[in-house]
Design an enzyme around this catalytic site. Structure first.
Site, PDB file in Angstrom:
ATOM      1  N   CYS A   1       4.979 -21.897  -5.572  1.00 23.38           N
ATOM      2  CA  CYS A   1       5.083 -20.770  -6.504  1.00 23.38           C
ATOM      3  C   CYS A   1       6.422 -20.845  -7.234  1.00 23.38           C
ATOM      4  O   CYS A   1       7.487 -20.785  -6.600  1.00 23.38           O
ATOM      5  CB  CYS A   1       4.978 -19.438  -5.765  1.00 23.38           C
ATOM      6  SG  CYS A   1       5.158 -17.997  -6.851  1.00 23.38           S
TER       7      CYS A   1
ATOM      8  N   SER B   1      28.908  30.332 -17.336  1.00 22.94           N
ATOM      9  CA  SER B   1      28.707  28.889 -17.330  1.00 22.94           C
ATOM     10  C   SER B   1      30.053  28.234 -17.613  1.00 22.94           C
ATOM     11  O   SER B   1      31.087  28.904 -17.622  1.00 22.94           O
ATOM     12  CB  SER B   1      27.668  28.511 -18.381  1.00 22.94           C
ATOM     13  OG  SER B   1      27.361  27.145 -18.299  1.00 22.94           O
TER      14      SER B   1
ATOM     15  N   ARG C   1      21.899  32.428 -10.108  1.00 21.40           N
ATOM     16  CA  ARG C   1      22.607  32.801 -11.321  1.00 21.40           C
ATOM     17  C   ARG C   1      21.732  33.620 -12.274  1.00 21.40           C
ATOM     18  O   ARG C   1      22.172  34.584 -12.869  1.00 21.40           O
ATOM     19  CB  ARG C   1      23.087  31.536 -12.057  1.00 21.40           C
ATOM     20  CG  ARG C   1      23.905  31.842 -13.309  1.00 21.40           C
ATOM     21  CD  ARG C   1      23.904  30.648 -14.281  1.00 21.40           C
ATOM     22  NE  ARG C   1      24.377  29.431 -13.669  1.00 21.40           N
ATOM     23  CZ  ARG C   1      25.657  29.061 -13.621  1.00 21.40           C
ATOM     24  NH1 ARG C   1      26.594  29.839 -14.143  1.00 21.40           N
ATOM     25  NH2 ARG C   1      26.002  27.935 -13.062  1.00 21.40           N
TER      26      ARG C   1
ATOM     27  N   LYS D   1      32.563  18.625  -9.511  1.00 18.59           N
ATOM     28  CA  LYS D   1      31.463  19.426 -10.048  1.00 18.59           C
ATOM     29  C   LYS D   1      30.170  18.984  -9.361  1.00 18.59           C
ATOM     30  O   LYS D   1      29.571  17.972  -9.715  1.00 18.59           O
ATOM     31  CB  LYS D   1      31.347  19.250 -11.560  1.00 18.59           C
ATOM     32  CG  LYS D   1      30.323  20.166 -12.204  1.00 18.59           C
ATOM     33  CD  LYS D   1      30.334  20.008 -13.714  1.00 18.59           C
ATOM     34  CE  LYS D   1      29.353  20.979 -14.360  1.00 18.59           C
ATOM     35  NZ  LYS D   1      27.954  20.712 -13.968  1.00 18.59           N
TER      36      LYS D   1
ATOM     37  N   CYS E   1       1.747 -17.934 -10.116  1.00 18.45           N
ATOM     38  CA  CYS E   1       1.027 -19.162  -9.743  1.00 18.45           C
ATOM     39  C   CYS E   1      -0.465 -18.945  -9.565  1.00 18.45           C
ATOM     40  O   CYS E   1      -1.211 -19.913  -9.380  1.00 18.45           O
ATOM     41  CB  CYS E   1       1.626 -19.765  -8.470  1.00 18.45           C
ATOM     42  SG  CYS E   1       1.298 -18.787  -6.981  1.00 18.45           S
TER      43      CYS E   1
ATOM     44  N   CYS F   1      -1.205 -13.659  -7.784  1.00 18.08           N
ATOM     45  CA  CYS F   1       0.204 -13.826  -8.141  1.00 18.08           C
ATOM     46  C   CYS F   1       0.329 -14.053  -9.645  1.00 18.08           C
ATOM     47  O   CYS F   1      -0.342 -14.947 -10.198  1.00 18.08           O
ATOM     48  CB  CYS F   1       0.792 -15.018  -7.382  1.00 18.08           C
ATOM     49  SG  CYS F   1       2.483 -15.441  -7.891  1.00 18.08           S
TER      50      CYS F   1
ATOM     51  N   ASP G   1      20.268  15.344 -18.737  1.00 17.06           N
ATOM     52  CA  ASP G   1      21.477  16.126 -19.006  1.00 17.06           C
ATOM     53  C   ASP G   1      22.130  15.681 -20.314  1.00 17.06           C
ATOM     54  O   ASP G   1      22.628  16.505 -21.082  1.00 17.06           O
ATOM     55  CB  ASP G   1      22.482  15.956 -17.860  1.00 17.06           C
ATOM     56  CG  ASP G   1      22.085  16.756 -16.624  1.00 17.06           C
ATOM     57  OD1 ASP G   1      21.094  17.509 -16.717  1.00 17.06           O
ATOM     58  OD2 ASP G   1      22.748  16.609 -15.586  1.00 17.06           O
TER      59      ASP G   1
END
Length: 710
Positions: A434, A86, A138, A117, A412, A409, A37
């Site tokens: 770890c 609009s 619309r 809104k 580690c 991982c 937007d």
């Protein structure tokens, strides 16, 4: 204002017209959002500016002269009796005040109507003698799509208006939307079916309404709120607010959150109020609409080619934007869970710049269908962690690649795997060694909801567990936490890491940022070092349940921890109990009981408790159950479900909930008929309205404090 030649302006105007019209077609006709937007608004503002400066460049197909998109051929066209316009937008307080001054000039005194809104799909309902005969989108403002059969499946929209004396014909306008709770349920169901979720409630509402099969629409819990009328010959109503009351009496869904005010200051207060409380609403909003309340004044002000002069939309900073997904990496949390996260092209959203976003787990990445290199839809609502909602598939160019979950991982090197059969998440089994898990557990212990050690934030947790100097960090497990001394802190130099991802932050030279954490330039102890030691000493006398939470036992959160602390009175009794004894505690159960027994069976876990106790941590509540727990069992709120909403002066949310729980009550998150009462502070949102509609007692903070005995 940038200087630009007429020739250059002409080229740019043509580019903008083509670009914006293309985006409009995708949005209105294809339910596809190609840009955020904010990006769209920026393009439109640029075009409006150029057209103001070069009036001869305005053309009939300019987006500043037209509304929406064309009606799709999937549905029959419907011509609106009165054009659907609009709204023009403003984006800051100064612009809003300027519009109010201009719109009310010559009409003082004037009343202004403020309303939310809703971010949904505009709809036009045509009633003839009280009977709904058509419903249309619309479209381009003149011709829309006939979605009557689908609209008739929406329970909140009356097929026949209540009462009598209805006009021969009237067009009722409003917004079709998905409530946030229903939207979350819909996406969860789609993910469970292996389908891609909707990117946002607006798209889901549009897609659900514009179905060829009305039965599909009927299966989606759509809602509507009315915000005006179109054609209505000889309307007897004088004000917009009177109109809403009349429409409500006809059984049409109208909002209770509109307000009629007299001044610009009151409008600004309304805007600010919902900026703070918008996330407590049951539906999404992207701003506030301000209208002249008098319909006669509206008529006098009239319209531009695309928007009324008597209404304006104030847009909040965008919470949903489009950006580039640069990479997907994996972080490991305090329980060993390996979580994919998105590295995105930095973008400003919800008032802050975002570089990372959550992706939950590998199955969610797959279900959302995102590829590395995609343009993606990113959402950040207030303080919520940024989340990738989905890809903009239409913008792919073939260079994108799929994410592959690592098998080891990343911190580690231990093999990743599910903790138990059926577990979707992969976890690192190297719980003790770890470095990522230890860092996250220490930071968790310091958080407000656990031991509330102010100086033990994420940055300090990193420094204490993974310093560059000395080679051996002062904290190698939770057992070390309460034994810290000043001489342990002073030598520490460490990388500064991002709190969301754990990645090292870079300095101005582009290299990882390294700092002294606990000493000044002259070598003396910093205030942070002294504060940490003070905070740790204070944390030795927290409530017993907080220490249980601090141990990071899987499934043991505040509710279960309170129940265990109240029932047993000490960690010694809790960890000496059998699974059967644990599972009999209210709120615990067999799964959690097994998790507790599994935790204490690990030898180094026992060491944490032993060393904490030696350090003076209060791992037992005085009096076996303790005065706080006895108060909770028979306290003044015993058996009551209590909701707190809005901002209180003397309590933050956790303190208010703690006060309720310690007096035997339940701190509920939603209002129902079973709610004993609702405590209301400033900027209360939908929970206040829900309480009033159900007839639940509402009290203010002063009365709450009186009932607490304060």
């Amino acid at each position: 204002m940038n200087e630009i030649s007429h020739e250059a302006a002409s080229v740019r105007v043509n580019e903008l017209v083509d670009k914006i019209n293309s985006l409009r077609r995708a949005y209105y006709e294809g339910n596809t959002v190609l840009v955020s937007d904010a990006e769209y608004d920026a393009l439109l503002i640029e075009l409006q500016d150029l057209e103001r400066r070069f009036a001869d460049l305005v053309t009939g197909d300019s987006p500043t002269q037209t509304v929406g998109g064309l009606a799709a051929q999937t549905f029959s066209p419907v011509t609106h009796l009165e054009r659907m316009m609009s709204l023009d937008n403003v984006f800051d307080e100064a612009e809003l005040r300027g519009w109010i001054a201009k719109a009310t000039s010559g009409h003082e005194p004037v009343r202004l109507l403020c309303e939310l809104k809703i971010d949904g799909l505009a709809i036009n309902l045509r009633y003839q003698n009280g009977l709904l005969i058509s419903a249309a989108t619309r479209g381009d403002g003149v011709v829309g799509e006939d979605v009557t059969a689908n609209v008739l499946t929406i329970p909140g929209i009356p097929r026949r208006l209540l009462g009598d004396g209805h006009p021969t014909v009237v067009e009722v306008r409003g917004e079709i939307f998905f409530g946030l709770a229903n939207f979350a349920k819909l996406n969860a169901a789609l993910l469970a079916e292996g389908k891609a979720p909707f990117a946002n409630p607006r798209n889901s509402a549009s897609g659900s309404l514009r179905q060829k099969d009305p039965a599909v629409t009927a299966s989606r819990p759509l809602e509507m709120l009315v915000h005006g009328v179109g054609a209505w010959p000889d309307s007897p109503v004088r004000n917009q607010s009177d109109l809403y009351e009349l429409l409500a009496s006809w059984g049409l869904p109208t909002s209770t959150r509109y307000r009629v005010v007299q001044t610009a200051d009151e409008v600004i207060d309304y805007v600010k109020n919902f900026a703070e409380t918008r996330h407590s609403l049951e539906h999404e909003i992207d701003g506030v609409v301000v209208k002249i309340d008098s319909l006669e004044a509206q008529q006098q002000l009239g319209f531009t080619s695309r928007a009324p002069r008597w209404a304006i939309a104030f847009k909040y900073p965008p919470e949903q934007v489009n950006t580039k997904l640069l990479d997907i990496r994996v972080s490991v949390g305090r329980t060993g869970r390996a979580t994919p996260y998105a590295v995105v092209q930095p973008v400003r959203v919800a008032g802050s710049e975002v570089e990372f976003a959550t992706l939950h787990n590998q199955d969610v990445v797959r279900a959302k269908g995102v590829l590395i290199g995609d343009t993606v839809v990113l959402r950040k609502a207030g303080d919520v962690i940024p989340e990738i909602l989905g890809p903009v598939v239409e913008l792919r160019d073939g260079s994108e690649r799929p994410f592959v979950m690592p098998t080891n991982c990343p911190d580690c090197g231990a093999p990743l795997g599910p903790a138990s059969e059926g577990d979707v998440d992969l976890r690192c089994p190297n719980t003790r060694a770890c470095p990522a898990q230890l860092r996250e557990r220490i930071a968790y212990i310091g958080s407000r909801g656990v031991l509330d050690i102010e100086a033990l934030g994420y940055v300090a947790a990193v420094a204490l567990t993974q310093p560059l100097e000395p080679a051996t960090p002062p904290i190698t497990s939770e057992a070390d936490l309460f034994n810290l001394r000043l001489e342990d802190l002073l030598p520490i130099r460490a990388l500064v890491r991002d709190a969301d991802t754990g990645l090292p932050k870079l300095g101005e030279d582009g290299n990882p940022k390294v700092v002294d954490f606990f000493r000044k330039k002259d070598g003396s102890a910093s205030e942070m070092a002294l504060k940490l030691l003070r905070n740790l000493e204070e944390a030795k006398s927290r409530a017993l349940w907080r220490y249980l939470v601090a141990l990071s036992i899987r499934h043991v959160g505040p509710v279960a921890a309170r129940a265990l602390a109240s029932h047993f009175g000490s960690t010694e009794r809790i960890f000496a109990a059998t699974e059967e004894e644990l599972s009999q505690v209210a709120g615990v159960g067999p799964i959690l009981a097994k998790s507790i027994r599994d935790w204490i069976s690990v030898d180094w876990h026992s060491e944490i408790l032993e060393r904490w106790q030696v350090s003076g941590v209060a791992l037992a509540t005085e009096g076996h159950g303790g005065p706080q727990d006895q108060l909770a069992e028979g306290g003044p709120f015993s058996g009551m479900s209590i909701v707190v909403t809005g901002t209180l002066n003397d309590f933050d949310r956790e303190q208010a909930e703690e006060a309720i729980l310690s007096r035997g009550g339940k701190a509920a998150s939603s209002v129902s008929k079973k709610t004993a009462f609702v405590v209301v502070g400033a900027n209360a949102g939908s929970k206040l309205a829900k309480a009033e509609s159900l007839g639940v007692q509402v009290i203010d903070e002063d009365e709450f404090k009186r009932r607490l005995g304060l």
